[in-house]
Design a protein around this motif. Structure first.
Motif, PDB file in Angstrom:
ATOM      1  N   ALA A  20       0.853  -1.199   0.000  1.00  8.24           N
ATOM      2  CA  ALA A  20       0.000   0.000   0.000  1.00  8.24           C
ATOM      3  C   ALA A  20       0.885   1.245   0.000  1.00  8.24           C
ATOM      4  O   ALA A  20       2.017   1.230   0.492  1.00  8.24           O
ATOM      5  CB  ALA A  20      -0.898  -0.010   1.232  1.00  8.24           C
ATOM      6  N   CYS A  21       0.351   2.332  -0.541  1.00  8.53           N
ATOM      7  CA  CYS A  21       1.072   3.600  -0.560  1.00  8.53           C
ATOM      8  C   CYS A  21       1.221   4.114   0.872  1.00  8.53           C
ATOM      9  O   CYS A  21       0.343   3.913   1.715  1.00  8.53           O
ATOM     10  CB  CYS A  21       0.314   4.613  -1.412  1.00  8.53           C
ATOM     11  SG  CYS A  21       1.233   6.138  -1.693  1.00  8.53           S
ATOM     12  N   ILE A  23       1.022   7.117   1.939  1.00  7.38           N
ATOM     13  CA  ILE A  23       0.075   8.187   2.251  1.00  7.38           C
ATOM     14  C   ILE A  23      -1.153   8.049   1.358  1.00  7.38           C
ATOM     15  O   ILE A  23      -1.083   7.452   0.283  1.00  7.38           O
ATOM     16  CB  ILE A  23       0.686   9.599   2.054  1.00  7.38           C
ATOM     17  CG1 ILE A  23       1.083   9.835   0.589  1.00  7.38           C
ATOM     18  CG2 ILE A  23       1.844   9.841   3.007  1.00  7.38           C
ATOM     19  CD1 ILE A  23       1.472  11.275   0.266  1.00  7.38           C
ATOM     20  N   ASP A  24      -2.262   8.627   1.821  1.00  4.42           N
ATOM     21  CA  ASP A  24      -3.474   8.656   0.997  1.00  4.42           C
ATOM     22  C   ASP A  24      -3.419   9.802   0.002  1.00  4.42           C
ATOM     23  O   ASP A  24      -3.887   9.695  -1.118  1.00  4.42           O
ATOM     24  CB  ASP A  24      -4.719   8.794   1.867  1.00  4.42           C
ATOM     25  CG  ASP A  24      -4.989   7.536   2.681  1.00  4.42           C
ATOM     26  OD1 ASP A  24      -4.654   6.435   2.206  1.00  4.42           O
ATOM     27  OD2 ASP A  24      -5.534   7.662   3.793  1.00  4.42           O
ATOM     28  N   CYS A  25      -2.857  10.930   0.437  1.00  6.11           N
ATOM     29  CA  CYS A  25      -2.713  12.119  -0.389  1.00  6.11           C
ATOM     30  C   CYS A  25      -1.849  13.110   0.380  1.00  6.11           C
ATOM     31  O   CYS A  25      -1.578  12.903   1.561  1.00  6.11           O
ATOM     32  CB  CYS A  25      -4.068  12.731  -0.740  1.00  6.11           C
ATOM     33  SG  CYS A  25      -5.123  13.053   0.686  1.00  6.11           S
ATOM     34  N   GLN A  36       5.665   3.473  -2.529  1.00  9.21           N
ATOM     35  CA  GLN A  36       5.248   2.075  -2.522  1.00  9.21           C
ATOM     36  C   GLN A  36       6.477   1.206  -2.715  1.00  9.21           C
ATOM     37  O   GLN A  36       7.380   1.553  -3.470  1.00  9.21           O
ATOM     38  CB  GLN A  36       4.274   1.781  -3.667  1.00  9.21           C
ATOM     39  CG  GLN A  36       2.858   2.162  -3.393  1.00  9.21           C
ATOM     40  CD  GLN A  36       1.971   1.764  -4.557  1.00  9.21           C
ATOM     41  OE1 GLN A  36       2.131   2.266  -5.657  1.00  9.21           O
ATOM     42  NE2 GLN A  36       1.026   0.876  -4.310  1.00  9.21           N
ATOM     43  N   CYS A  67       3.790   7.386  -5.280  1.00  4.13           N
ATOM     44  CA  CYS A  67       2.347   7.194  -5.408  1.00  4.13           C
ATOM     45  C   CYS A  67       1.618   8.342  -4.721  1.00  4.13           C
ATOM     46  O   CYS A  67       2.202   9.066  -3.915  1.00  4.13           O
ATOM     47  CB  CYS A  67       1.916   5.860  -4.804  1.00  4.13           C
ATOM     48  SG  CYS A  67       2.417   5.656  -3.080  1.00  4.13           S
ATOM     49  N   ASN A  68       0.357   8.495  -5.059  1.00  7.34           N
ATOM     50  CA  ASN A  68      -0.518   9.509  -4.458  1.00  7.34           C
ATOM     51  C   ASN A  68       0.144  10.877  -4.380  1.00  7.34           C
ATOM     52  O   ASN A  68       0.156  11.529  -3.340  1.00  7.34           O
ATOM     53  CB  ASN A  68      -1.015   9.051  -3.087  1.00  7.34           C
ATOM     54  CG  ASN A  68      -1.893   7.822  -3.204  1.00  7.34           C
ATOM     55  OD1 ASN A  68      -2.347   7.470  -4.295  1.00  7.34           O
ATOM     56  ND2 ASN A  68      -2.132   7.156  -2.101  1.00  7.34           N
ATOM     57  N   CYS A  72      -4.795  16.408  -1.154  1.00  6.66           N
ATOM     58  CA  CYS A  72      -6.114  15.899  -0.742  1.00  6.66           C
ATOM     59  C   CYS A  72      -7.235  16.845  -1.150  1.00  6.66           C
ATOM     60  O   CYS A  72      -8.222  16.429  -1.726  1.00  6.66           O
ATOM     61  CB  CYS A  72      -6.155  15.710   0.773  1.00  6.66           C
ATOM     62  SG  CYS A  72      -4.896  14.591   1.415  1.00  6.66           S
TER      63      CYS A  72
END
Length: 158
Positions: A20-21, A23-25, A36, A67-68, A72
């Protein structure tokens, strides 16, 4: 001399699924993007992991990627849509002014953009204006062979 395939050893890089990355954003634009990772191993043809020196190093797949790499709240980035756009926070995108394009409204209008809804030509010999049917692409270099009625401001196409 013939050898059994079990005595001929081949090696290849095996890349597993990405984790999984991290961070989300991003909270603000200047923060670093997420990362990642995945496991990359040198393996024999039967899947057994061996030392990396058995595989060709130049062919090793990447084990890390970004990634990401986005904020946000897209519209929180100051002036993200520039001078010619407005930020749509619901769709997280720029709505560009008429004629402008691109992700951040940085592409200026050109003479062939689709946003033209009406156009007219001026006859410099008579100093009269004539509307153009823009369903056909307007070409200022084309000689118009139609008649123009100044009373109704309409043009009859031949």
């Amino acid at each position: 001399e013939c050898h059994s395939s079990q005595t001929i050893l081949t090696y290849k890089w095996t890349a597993y699924s990405w984790n999984a990355c991290s961070i989300d954003c991003k909270l603000v634009d200047y923060y670093n993007p997420g990362v990642q990772n995945r496991t990359v191993q040198c393996t024999m043809q039967n899947g057994t992991a061996v030392d990396d020196s058995f595989c060709e190093g130049a062919l090793r797949p990447n084990g890390t990627r970004i990634c990401n790499d986005y904020v946000c709240n897209f519209c929180a980035v100051a002036d993200i849509c520039g001078e010619y756009g407005r930020c749509d926070s619901v769709r997280a995108r720029c709505d560009c002014d008429s004629g402008y394009g691109g992700e951040f409204c940085t592409i200026p209008p050109s003479l062939v953009f689709v946003g033209i809804v009406s156009q007219s030509y001026k006859d410099v010999t008579t100093n009269t204006s004539a509307p153009v049917n823009v369903i056909e692409r307007a070409d200022p270099c084309r000689v118009l062979l139609s008649e123009y009625d100044t009373a109704t401001e309409t043009r009859t196409q031949p």
